[in-house]
Motif scaffolding. Structure first.
Motif, PDB file in Angstrom:
ATOM      1  N   CYS A  38     101.423  -7.942  42.226  1.00 28.31           N
ATOM      2  CA  CYS A  38     103.222  -7.538  43.373  1.00 28.31           C
ATOM      3  C   CYS A  38     104.724  -8.803  42.350  1.00 28.31           C
ATOM      4  CB  CYS A  38     103.016  -8.244  44.424  1.00 28.31           C
ATOM      5  SG  CYS A  38     104.388  -8.853  45.158  1.00 28.31           S
ATOM      6  N   SER A  40     105.017 -11.799  43.967  1.00 27.68           N
ATOM      7  CA  SER A  40     104.534 -13.203  44.212  1.00 27.68           C
ATOM      8  C   SER A  40     103.146 -13.870  43.305  1.00 27.68           C
ATOM      9  CB  SER A  40     104.095 -12.748  45.559  1.00 27.68           C
ATOM     10  OG  SER A  40     103.806 -12.678  46.648  1.00 27.68           O
ATOM     11  N   HIS A  59      97.356  -9.075  46.858  1.00 29.94           N
ATOM     12  CA  HIS A  59      97.093  -8.683  48.269  1.00 29.94           C
ATOM     13  C   HIS A  59      97.980  -7.464  49.103  1.00 29.94           C
ATOM     14  CE1 HIS A  59     101.471 -10.655  46.637  1.00 29.94           C
ATOM     15  NE2 HIS A  59     101.704  -9.598  47.634  1.00 29.94           N
ATOM     16  N   ASP A 152     103.179  -4.678  52.350  1.00 24.53           N
ATOM     17  CA  ASP A 152     103.657  -6.493  51.910  1.00 24.53           C
ATOM     18  C   ASP A 152     105.832  -6.182  51.792  1.00 24.53           C
ATOM     19  OD1 ASP A 152     104.812  -8.118  50.438  1.00 24.53           O
ATOM     20  OD2 ASP A 152     103.230  -8.829  49.266  1.00 24.53           O
TER      21      ASP A 152
HETATM   22 ZN    ZN Z   1     103.288  -9.135  47.433  1.00 21.94          ZN
END
Ligand code: ZN
Ligand code: ZN
Length: 345
Positions: A38, A40, A59, A152
């Protein structure tokens, strides 16, 4: 078992680590079948998040429940599940109001000691605390690659679009055509806008966004605010959704809406503070919303929308790689050579 471990700035290693276990009564042990890389994760990879060295990464994940603690009631071994990227208790004052992102027990997977000291999902197995609230069952007919998005970035796109208060016939400007921006475009369309503009600086991203129905604006070729005003009779978009997190993008999101408009910001801020145009926001009666997603309340409806064929988040997957290739996956994702990478153990 194998897990992608953060070793320091731009250094991820797939290491052999002890297999996690059910420790607390609300835990579930999940065998990971697909894990995402991701945007992030790059905050960690690029060295901006303290307390992650030596911890597992990742995550976003789906998998199969292997084992559950005695207080897990919604899941049993063998169930296919998708996880929220963060844990929430389900019964605190925040959770009961749907604000799971403010949960008093919140913590995110793959963020080391910085946020919850939980396991990383780019691994063969992961322990999921507070499993009854953190996981959602995947209905038959939905693939792992479709389901992973509801934990997410698809939930974030929906949260962003919902908080932008899009009405039928509105014009919407999405700032950023990365994975979250693309999810925001898909979700904005559920609310019936007449047009969704998308602003980015990379042609390939804009082409993809155009393919899912957005009107592309390349900010390196034209002033994005002027371009949107020119296409909205001089007024500006009714709503904007900011999916980048840098100050210039937030500024564009504010400037490109008409008076009375709404700005919905979900990009993770790269700065802690900056100038805010208080007078402009006041004079033009703007609504400014910012925040990260309440994933848990959105997972079930989003799975239903995928099952109904109204959302196709898996269309953004550009690379399918093995967990063993995690270091290479991070390298090409960090170099912006991939839109979305999924890893299989
Ligand atoms: Zn993420
Ligand atoms: Zn809670």
């Amino acid at each position: 078992m194998k897990m992608a471990v953060y070793r320091g700035e731009r250094h991820v290693e797939v290491a052999d680590v002890p297999k996690p276990a059910v420790v607390k009564s609300g835990d579930a042990l999940v065998r990971v079948t697909v894990a995402g890389v991701c945007g992030s994760d790059l905050h960690i990879y690029e060295g901006r998040v303290p307390g992650c060295e030596g911890w597992g990464m990742g995550h976003e994940f789906v998998g199969v429940v292997e084992q559950v603690g005695p207080e897990v009631h919604r899941f049993k071994p063998g169930d296919r599940v998708v996880s929220s990227f963060y844990i929430a208790c389900g019964h605190c004052e925040y959770c009961r109001r749907g604000w799971t992102n403010q949960c008093v027990e919140r913590g995110a997977f793959g963020y080391g000691e910085f946020f919850g000291a939980l396991g990383g999902a780019q691994a063969e197995f992961i322990t999921v605390p507070l499993a009854d609230t953190t996981l959602e069952a995947i209905p038959d007919g939905i693939t792992d690659e479709q389901a992973i998005f509801v934990g997410d970035i698809l939930a974030t796109g929906f949260f962003a679009a919902e908080r932008a208060e899009i009405k039928p016939g509105d014009s919407v400007a999405v700032i950023g055509a990365g994975p979250v921006g693309l999810m925001a475009i898909m979700c904005a369309q559920l609310f019936g806008p007449a047009r969704v503009f998308v602003i980015d600086m990379v042609d390939s991203r804009l082409e993809f966004a155009q393919g899912i129905g957005a009107v592309p604006i390349n900010a390196t070729e034209t002033h994005p605010v002027e371009a949107i005003k020119a296409q909205t009779g001089g007024y500006g978009a009714d709503r904007s959704i900011e999916c980048v997190g840098v100050l210039e993008a937030v500024q564009t999101a504010i400037e490109c809406v008409r008076g009375g408009g709404t700005i919905s910001m979900v990009g993770i801020p790269n700065h802690t503070i900056g100038d805010f145009p208080y007078l402009d926001v006041w004079q033009r009666s703007l609504t400014f919303r910012a925040g990260w997603c309440n994933v848990q309340p959105h997972m079930r409806p989003l799975l239903d929308l995928i099952a109904a064929g109204r959302l196709k988040p898996e269309s953004i997957i550009s690379h399918r790689m093995k967990l063993d290739q995690a270091d290479e996956a991070y390298r090409i994702f960090d170099a912006r050579q991939a839109t979305k990478i999924v890893l299989t153990p």
